[in-house]
Design a protein around this motif. Structure first.
Motif, PDB file in Angstrom:
ATOM      1  N   CYS A  36       0.829  -1.214   0.000  1.00  0.00           N
ATOM      2  CA  CYS A  36       0.000   0.000   0.000  1.00  0.00           C
ATOM      3  C   CYS A  36       0.858   1.257   0.000  1.00  0.00           C
ATOM      4  CB  CYS A  36      -0.917   0.001   1.213  1.00  0.00           C
ATOM      5  SG  CYS A  36      -2.178  -1.288   1.205  1.00  0.00           S
ATOM      6  N   PHE A  40       1.265   4.526  -2.594  1.00  0.00           N
ATOM      7  CA  PHE A  40       1.155   5.870  -2.029  1.00  0.00           C
ATOM      8  C   PHE A  40       2.281   6.774  -2.532  1.00  0.00           C
ATOM      9  CE2 PHE A  40       2.413   8.673   1.584  1.00  0.00           C
ATOM     10  CZ  PHE A  40       1.313   9.508   1.561  1.00  0.00           C
ATOM     11  N   ILE A  43       1.497   7.619  -6.390  1.00  0.00           N
ATOM     12  CA  ILE A  43       0.311   8.465  -6.532  1.00  0.00           C
ATOM     13  C   ILE A  43       0.574   9.873  -5.995  1.00  0.00           C
ATOM     14  CG2 ILE A  43      -2.078   8.777  -5.729  1.00  0.00           C
ATOM     15  CD1 ILE A  43      -2.304   5.692  -5.815  1.00  0.00           C
ATOM     16  N   PHE A 266      -8.375  11.356  -6.508  1.00  0.00           N
ATOM     17  CA  PHE A 266      -7.977   9.993  -6.145  1.00  0.00           C
ATOM     18  C   PHE A 266      -6.866   9.988  -5.100  1.00  0.00           C
ATOM     19  CE2 PHE A 266      -5.325   6.173  -7.002  1.00  0.00           C
ATOM     20  CZ  PHE A 266      -6.254   5.226  -6.622  1.00  0.00           C
ATOM     21  N   TYR A 270      -7.053   7.920  -1.684  1.00  0.00           N
ATOM     22  CA  TYR A 270      -6.113   6.819  -1.453  1.00  0.00           C
ATOM     23  C   TYR A 270      -5.337   7.049  -0.165  1.00  0.00           C
ATOM     24  CZ  TYR A 270      -2.493   3.314  -2.392  1.00  0.00           C
ATOM     25  OH  TYR A 270      -1.654   2.224  -2.297  1.00  0.00           O
ATOM     26  N   SER A 271      -4.891   8.296   0.023  1.00  0.00           N
ATOM     27  CA  SER A 271      -4.133   8.634   1.225  1.00  0.00           C
ATOM     28  C   SER A 271      -4.982   8.415   2.474  1.00  0.00           C
ATOM     29  CB  SER A 271      -3.670  10.094   1.148  1.00  0.00           C
ATOM     30  OG  SER A 271      -3.043  10.486   2.330  1.00  0.00           O
ATOM     31  N   VAL A 274      -6.730   4.193   2.207  1.00  0.00           N
ATOM     32  CA  VAL A 274      -5.758   3.094   2.163  1.00  0.00           C
ATOM     33  C   VAL A 274      -4.623   3.296   3.168  1.00  0.00           C
ATOM     34  CG1 VAL A 274      -4.161   1.795   0.702  1.00  0.00           C
ATOM     35  CG2 VAL A 274      -6.301   2.641  -0.250  1.00  0.00           C
TER      36      VAL A 274
END
Length: 364
Positions: A36, A40, A43, A266, A270-271, A274
């Motif tokens: 994950c 990170f 992204i 996104f 995501y931050s 996830v």
């Protein structure tokens, strides 16, 4: 009789499977968390390259993380009898400051100047930094006469030597997928990093010191408040409040808060979901089972994934200084981990010997 034996065998087999699954749990947690974290890195770099505010990314990530973990905390830990005392509130403030404000903001600032592979490689310093802080706060003991302590000290020195090499030395290009990185560009590449890259490196190192302190404080706080999901949610809430104040001071543009239906939306999702939601919770579980040094020892997996993704997606080049430095950091990291495991074996042997000595005295 035959049925009873088969039943006993099945029972023994189930017990062994349960024991094996319990042993594998912390390893699975750490591997999942680092996969994950690799995503990170990539992204976040794409997000920052598009000119989005790093302060807003920190704030949105923390806020979404708090919302993501609030419902599971209510559903699974509402029967938690632990009350939030003043020391816990104090720890939550510093967890938000170390993890959300200093840790993430400085990380994004350093990532803007450097690359995901570089940032991820330096991230392997966290176990050594965590070990040093654990010694300072008396969570780890150093006995110079023991081999395990000597190996941990040597591993820390090697890791920091690798970090110094990465920070100061660049060297020739080792791998690059871009056509313009020809033989001529390789020979013309700068041997040493420029001032901006060194500045970015120092930001990243400071960020990782903050995150190491975060893990140490998290280990102490989970003992005071044994509800990992609720603690994760409260930590993110603390980080969201503090990072909002930071953003209001450092970024006055209201347009920075606007999100579009693209990578800019996104990235904070995501931050928040996830990373601050799932990954922080999983890391908390790993810390409860094995401690902060063990949890941070799986960082090289994230580094490898980020290096591959950086080459394929972002077109980042790998330089000889970064490769050698990363190798030294990883060698130092695993030396620290080996010393940690060796120390556990030594303690177990000492405990067994002392217990046997007590039994012998009692028999006499």
């Amino acid at each position: 009789m035959g049925e009873q034996r088969e039943g006993m065998r099945e029972g023994i087999g189930n017990i062994e499977q349960e024991k094996l699954s319990e042993k594998l749990k912390p390893y699975i947690y750490c591997i999942f968390a680092n996969v994950c974290l690799a995503g990170f890195n990539i992204i976040s770099k794409i997000y920052l390259n598009k000119g989005m505010s790093l302060y807003v990314l920190v704030t949105y990530g923390q806020a979404i993380g708090a919302l993501t973990t609030a419902l599971p905390a209510f559903l699974f830990e509402r029967k938690n009898d632990c009350k939030i005392s003043l020391p816990i509130v104090r720890n939550l403030f510093f967890l938000g400051l170390l993890g959300g404000v200093l840790g993430r903001a400085l990380y994004y600032a350093g990532l803007e100047i450097t690359s995901p592979a570089f940032a991820s490689a330096l991230c392997n310093l966290i176990p050594s930094m965590t070990f040093i802080l654990a010694v300072l706060f008396r969570m780890e003991k150093i006995e110079i006469s023991k081999r395990s302590s000597q190996v941990k000290i040597l591993g820390t020195v090697v890791a920091f030597s690798g970090a110094a090499l990465m920070t100061l030395y660049k060297g020739i290009t080792v791998i690059s997928l871009h056509i313009h990185h020809s033989h001529q560009s390789v020979t013309r590449s700068k041997v040493f990093l420029d001032k901006d890259s060194i500045k970015g490196s120092l930001m990243l190192v400071t960020s990782y010191v903050s995150l190491s302190a975060f893990y140490i404080l998290q280990t102490a706080t989970i003992k005071m408040y044994p509800a990992p999901i609720a603690l994760t949610s409260l930590t993110c809430l603390s980080g969201a409040i503090l990072s909002t104040i930071m953003t209001a001071i450092l970024d006055h543009k209201t347009s920075s808060w606007k999100l579009s239906w693209n990578i800019s939306l996104f990235a904070p999702i995501y931050s928040g979901v996830v990373i601050f939601g799932i990954t922080v919770y999983v890391q908390t579980l790993a810390i409860r089972l094995k401690g902060p040094v063990f949890m941070t020892a799986f960082r090289p997996l994230s580094t490898l994934i980020v290096a591959i993704m950086g080459l394929l997606i972002l077109g980042d080049a790998l330089y000889i200084g970064s490769v050698i430095g990363a190798m030294l950091i990883i060698i130092g990291l695993y030396a620290t981990l080996w010393g940690k495991e060796k120390e556990k074996v030594e303690k177990l042997l000492e405990q067994t010997t002392s217990e046997q000595g007590i039994e012998i005295k009692q028999e006499k």
